[in-house]
Design an enzyme around this catalytic site. Structure first.
Site, PDB file in Angstrom:
ATOM      1  N   LYS A  22       0.723  -1.233   0.046  1.00  0.00           N
ATOM      2  CA  LYS A  22       0.074   0.177   0.101  1.00  0.00           C
ATOM      3  C   LYS A  22       0.889   1.311  -0.022  1.00  0.00           C
ATOM      4  O   LYS A  22       0.515   2.369  -0.841  1.00  0.00           O
ATOM      5  CB  LYS A  22      -0.954   0.047   1.225  1.00  0.00           C
ATOM      6  CG  LYS A  22      -1.818   1.260   1.573  1.00  0.00           C
ATOM      7  CD  LYS A  22      -2.614   1.187   2.951  1.00  0.00           C
ATOM      8  CE  LYS A  22      -1.744   1.880   4.140  1.00  0.00           C
ATOM      9  NZ  LYS A  22      -1.527   3.037   4.080  1.00  0.00           N
ATOM     10  N   ASN A  23       1.893   1.119   0.817  1.00  0.00           N
ATOM     11  CA  ASN A  23       2.584   2.500   0.998  1.00  0.00           C
ATOM     12  C   ASN A  23       3.653   2.723  -0.134  1.00  0.00           C
ATOM     13  O   ASN A  23       4.106   3.920  -0.216  1.00  0.00           O
ATOM     14  CB  ASN A  23       3.503   2.569   2.305  1.00  0.00           C
ATOM     15  CG  ASN A  23       2.464   2.668   3.619  1.00  0.00           C
ATOM     16  OD1 ASN A  23       1.217   3.027   3.362  1.00  0.00           O
ATOM     17  ND2 ASN A  23       3.118   2.574   4.766  1.00  0.00           N
ATOM     18  N   ARG A  93      -4.465  10.393   4.598  1.00  0.00           N
ATOM     19  CA  ARG A  93      -3.505  11.392   4.937  1.00  0.00           C
ATOM     20  C   ARG A  93      -2.567  11.201   3.661  1.00  0.00           C
ATOM     21  O   ARG A  93      -1.854  12.203   3.242  1.00  0.00           O
ATOM     22  CB  ARG A  93      -2.637  10.962   6.217  1.00  0.00           C
ATOM     23  CG  ARG A  93      -2.329  12.003   7.035  1.00  0.00           C
ATOM     24  CD  ARG A  93      -1.291  11.476   7.923  1.00  0.00           C
ATOM     25  NE  ARG A  93       0.011  11.747   7.666  1.00  0.00           N
ATOM     26  CZ  ARG A  93       0.650  13.267   7.803  1.00  0.00           C
ATOM     27  NH1 ARG A  93      -0.033  14.079   8.333  1.00  0.00           N
ATOM     28  NH2 ARG A  93       1.741  13.424   7.219  1.00  0.00           N
ATOM     29  N   CYS A 117      -4.815  12.695  13.428  1.00  0.00           N
ATOM     30  CA  CYS A 117      -5.614  11.661  13.135  1.00  0.00           C
ATOM     31  C   CYS A 117      -5.606  10.856  14.592  1.00  0.00           C
ATOM     32  O   CYS A 117      -4.822  11.465  15.440  1.00  0.00           O
ATOM     33  CB  CYS A 117      -4.846  10.764  11.904  1.00  0.00           C
ATOM     34  SG  CYS A 117      -3.305  10.263  12.321  1.00  0.00           S
ATOM     35  N   ARG A 122       0.494  14.516  13.500  1.00  0.00           N
ATOM     36  CA  ARG A 122       0.928  14.246  12.122  1.00  0.00           C
ATOM     37  C   ARG A 122       1.132  15.534  11.344  1.00  0.00           C
ATOM     38  O   ARG A 122       0.352  15.798  10.242  1.00  0.00           O
ATOM     39  CB  ARG A 122       0.030  13.236  11.387  1.00  0.00           C
ATOM     40  CG  ARG A 122       0.187  11.898  12.064  1.00  0.00           C
ATOM     41  CD  ARG A 122      -0.676  10.803  11.449  1.00  0.00           C
ATOM     42  NE  ARG A 122       0.477  10.188  10.446  1.00  0.00           N
ATOM     43  CZ  ARG A 122       0.300   9.134   9.754  1.00  0.00           C
ATOM     44  NH1 ARG A 122      -0.834   8.310  10.046  1.00  0.00           N
ATOM     45  NH2 ARG A 122       1.139   8.662   8.766  1.00  0.00           N
ATOM     46  N   PRO A 123       2.145  16.380  11.648  1.00  0.00           N
ATOM     47  CA  PRO A 123       2.300  17.676  11.008  1.00  0.00           C
ATOM     48  C   PRO A 123       2.834  17.558   9.514  1.00  0.00           C
ATOM     49  O   PRO A 123       3.397  16.229   9.108  1.00  0.00           O
ATOM     50  CB  PRO A 123       3.632  18.340  11.791  1.00  0.00           C
ATOM     51  CG  PRO A 123       4.180  17.328  12.659  1.00  0.00           C
ATOM     52  CD  PRO A 123       3.269  16.077  12.621  1.00  0.00           C
ATOM     53  N   ILE A 124       2.877  18.341   8.539  1.00  0.00           N
ATOM     54  CA  ILE A 124       3.610  18.367   7.269  1.00  0.00           C
ATOM     55  C   ILE A 124       4.455  19.450   7.056  1.00  0.00           C
ATOM     56  O   ILE A 124       4.747  19.669   5.948  1.00  0.00           O
ATOM     57  CB  ILE A 124       2.447  18.232   6.002  1.00  0.00           C
ATOM     58  CG1 ILE A 124       1.477  19.543   6.080  1.00  0.00           C
ATOM     59  CG2 ILE A 124       1.575  16.943   5.962  1.00  0.00           C
ATOM     60  CD1 ILE A 124       0.560  19.908   4.955  1.00  0.00           C
ATOM     61  N   ASP A 125       4.984  19.884   8.265  1.00  0.00           N
ATOM     62  CA  ASP A 125       6.158  20.875   8.045  1.00  0.00           C
ATOM     63  C   ASP A 125       7.307  20.583   7.246  1.00  0.00           C
ATOM     64  O   ASP A 125       7.861  21.352   6.543  1.00  0.00           O
ATOM     65  CB  ASP A 125       6.534  21.373   9.416  1.00  0.00           C
ATOM     66  CG  ASP A 125       7.217  20.196  10.240  1.00  0.00           C
ATOM     67  OD1 ASP A 125       6.435  19.288  10.340  1.00  0.00           O
ATOM     68  OD2 ASP A 125       8.167  20.525  11.002  1.00  0.00           O
ATOM     69  N   LEU A 126       7.783  19.222   7.282  1.00  0.00           N
ATOM     70  CA  LEU A 126       8.803  18.991   6.511  1.00  0.00           C
ATOM     71  C   LEU A 126       8.569  18.794   4.946  1.00  0.00           C
ATOM     72  O   LEU A 126       9.386  19.121   4.258  1.00  0.00           O
ATOM     73  CB  LEU A 126       9.405  17.551   6.920  1.00  0.00           C
ATOM     74  CG  LEU A 126       9.918  17.381   8.477  1.00  0.00           C
ATOM     75  CD1 LEU A 126      10.133  15.937   8.804  1.00  0.00           C
ATOM     76  CD2 LEU A 126      11.032  18.189   8.632  1.00  0.00           C
ATOM     77  N   ASP A 308       4.735   0.553  11.976  1.00  0.00           N
ATOM     78  CA  ASP A 308       3.457  -0.011  11.577  1.00  0.00           C
ATOM     79  C   ASP A 308       3.425  -1.536  11.993  1.00  0.00           C
ATOM     80  O   ASP A 308       1.988  -2.308  11.637  1.00  0.00           O
ATOM     81  CB  ASP A 308       3.316   0.036  10.020  1.00  0.00           C
ATOM     82  CG  ASP A 308       2.947   1.527   9.412  1.00  0.00           C
ATOM     83  OD1 ASP A 308       2.658   2.232  10.305  1.00  0.00           O
ATOM     84  OD2 ASP A 308       3.131   1.662   8.242  1.00  0.00           O
ATOM     85  N   ARG A 400      -8.800  -0.519   4.715  1.00  0.00           N
ATOM     86  CA  ARG A 400      -7.896   0.758   4.356  1.00  0.00           C
ATOM     87  C   ARG A 400      -6.576   0.205   3.705  1.00  0.00           C
ATOM     88  O   ARG A 400      -6.243   0.458   2.987  1.00  0.00           O
ATOM     89  CB  ARG A 400      -7.611   2.044   5.285  1.00  0.00           C
ATOM     90  CG  ARG A 400      -8.660   2.704   5.596  1.00  0.00           C
ATOM     91  CD  ARG A 400      -8.157   3.873   6.187  1.00  0.00           C
ATOM     92  NE  ARG A 400      -7.078   4.292   5.834  1.00  0.00           N
ATOM     93  CZ  ARG A 400      -6.006   4.378   6.982  1.00  0.00           C
ATOM     94  NH1 ARG A 400      -5.961   4.289   8.161  1.00  0.00           N
ATOM     95  NH2 ARG A 400      -4.531   4.678   6.282  1.00  0.00           N
TER      96      ARG A 400
END
Ligand code: UD1
Length: 421
Positions: A22-23, A93, A117, A122-126, A308, A400
């Site tokens: 999936k990933n 996400r 979540c 779960r930031p997205i700053d990077l 995971d 999912r």
């Protein structure tokens, strides 16, 4: 809604085919935004998250359809839309993976902030920092991240965050850098096999990426990428989950297609527990006949023990002969399964990012529910060995990320059924 009903106690024996990752599949599907002509992807798992991304890509002008053989064909038909809206992004996400490709190909990316979540902020700053370093202007608009650029330019980028490398931020920056002018270095890049698979796909499309699988990735920008055919790697997390199912049930499983080299940290810990893991002709052989020894596990970015598989490993250690400890170093709040496992008779005590596990002789069936994908998998595993009947609610979390999990488990002897609530 649906739930899984599991009657525990059956020994699992036989062969389980491992699905595509999936990933790996999700960012590669997003990368099709960058590409001229058609991409054909083989081994894309049939999952709710994949269908969700197909819908988002459709809105963004990418036709993404499966043929009769199951192969997915992706082709950009319209480049007008550059907005990934809240309604879709909030459901998954990984939608954030369209950010780099939209910016690089269409010069504009407006992506709704994924928000919190069940496993933390779960930031997205990077992601944003990396794309800014390539020259993008950034602002917030109504809860969306808006990035714009005239022409991306290669740069030296440090992408490490407070919890180490970020998988999807590395993917986003690598995808954008592929079409940037000049040379990019991504330092503190994620080393996950899924990042390597994405780089291999991009290279097959004409990108010039080296160093994938190491913390320093170099990208020489090219003018265009051209569609190609690619086979997605097998899902190491699915394989790891079934390895643990064999360990828990004294089982004997062959995981067809599983790659032991993607699971070294997991194999190391399972062998410490007393599980027998070997390379098999078609994948990985796992059996367990002895008692389970307690161990310590710390989750880390690849090649460390994957976050995971943390919840599933905890289900296993509930039944070890002694005290174990699991420390979560990637998502320190990822412990939704602890309370539910305790309801099944486990003895777990959480202290900050660590859980102390006092091994018990047996787990007992109960109605349980978890609010994330891997926690739900852990509860299914616990149900396989618990005395009596376990009902795992909110099956949609499992759907999912695990393709036909109940069919695969039933095929090797588990007593598990999908039922309507
Ligand atoms: C990916 C996987 C997910 C897995 C996770 C960690 C996909 C689609 N999902 O998620 O299954 O659990 O890797 O292996 O591949 N962080 C920041 N700032 C950022 C981004 C991340 O601080 O901008 C932090 C996160 O909060 C976390 C750590 O970095 O503590 C690692 O997260 P990351 O690797 O980004 O996870 P994802 O790529 O979202």
């Amino acid at each position: 809604m649906q739930h899984f009903e599991i009657v525990g106690g059956n020994r699992l024996k036989g062969t389980i085919p491992i699905s595509g990752s999936k990933n790996a599949a999700l960012p590669i599907m997003a990368a099709s935004i960058l590409v001229e002509g058609e991409t054909v992807l083989h081994n894309v798992p049939d999952l709710a998250d994949v269908r969700q991304l197909q819908i988002l890509l459709g809105r963004l002008g990418v036709k993404a359809e499966r043929d009769e053989s199951g192969a997915m064909h992706l082709r950009v038909e319209d480049e007008m839309n550059t907005h990934a809206e809240y309604e879709l992004v909030s459901k998954m996400r990984a939608s954030v993976c369209v950010m780099g490709p939209l910016l690089a190909k269409r010069k504009r990316a407006q992506v709704s902030m994924p928000g919190g979540c069940a496993i933390g902020d779960r930031p997205i700053d990077l992601h944003v920092q990396g794309l800014q370093a390539l020259g993008a202007d950034f602002e917030f608009v109504n809860g969306d991240v808006l990035l714009r650029v005239k022409k991306l330019a290669g740069a030296d980028i440090f992408l490490g965050g407070p919890f180490g490398a970020s998988v999807t931020a590395t993917a986003n920056v690598m995808m954008a850098a592929s079409l940037a002018a000049g040379h990019t270095i991504i330092e503190s890049a994620a080393c996950e096999p899924e990042v390597v698979d994405l780089a291999n796909y991009l290279n097959a499309c004409g990108a010039q990426i080296t160093g994938q699988g190491t913390p320093q990735i170099a990208v020489e920008g090219v003018e265009t990428l051209t569609g190609t055919e690619h086979r997605v790697i097998p899902d190491r997390i699915e394989a790891g989950t079934f390895m643990i199912s064999a360990a828990l049930t004294n089982g004997d499983l062959e995981l067809e297609g599983g790659r032991i080299e993607h699971l070294r940290a997991v194999v190391d810990r399972l062998r410490q527990v007393g599980v027998i893991v070997e390379r098999a002709e078609k994948g990985i052989a796992v059996s367990s006949a002895r008692r389970l020894e307690p161990v310590q596990i710390t989750t880390q970015p690849y090649p460390g023990f994957p976050t995971d598989l943390q919840a599933q490993a905890m289900a296993l250690l509930c039944l070890a002969d002694g005290n174990s400890m699991i420390t979560e170093k990637v998502f320190p709040d990822r412990f939704l399964h602890v309370g539910e496992l305790n309801r099944m008779g486990a003895h777990l005590r959480k202290a900050g990012p660590t859980v102390m596990i006092e091994g018990v002789k047996k787990l007992v069936g109960a109605p349980v529910m978890a609010s994330d994908l891997r926690a739900s998998a852990a509860l299914i595993l616990a149900g396989l060995i618990a005395k009596g009947t376990t009902r795992v609610h909110r099956v949609y979390h499992i759907d999912r990320g695990y393709e036909a999990i109940e069919r695969k488990l039933a095929g090797v002897g588990a007593n598990i059924r999908r039922r309507d609530d």
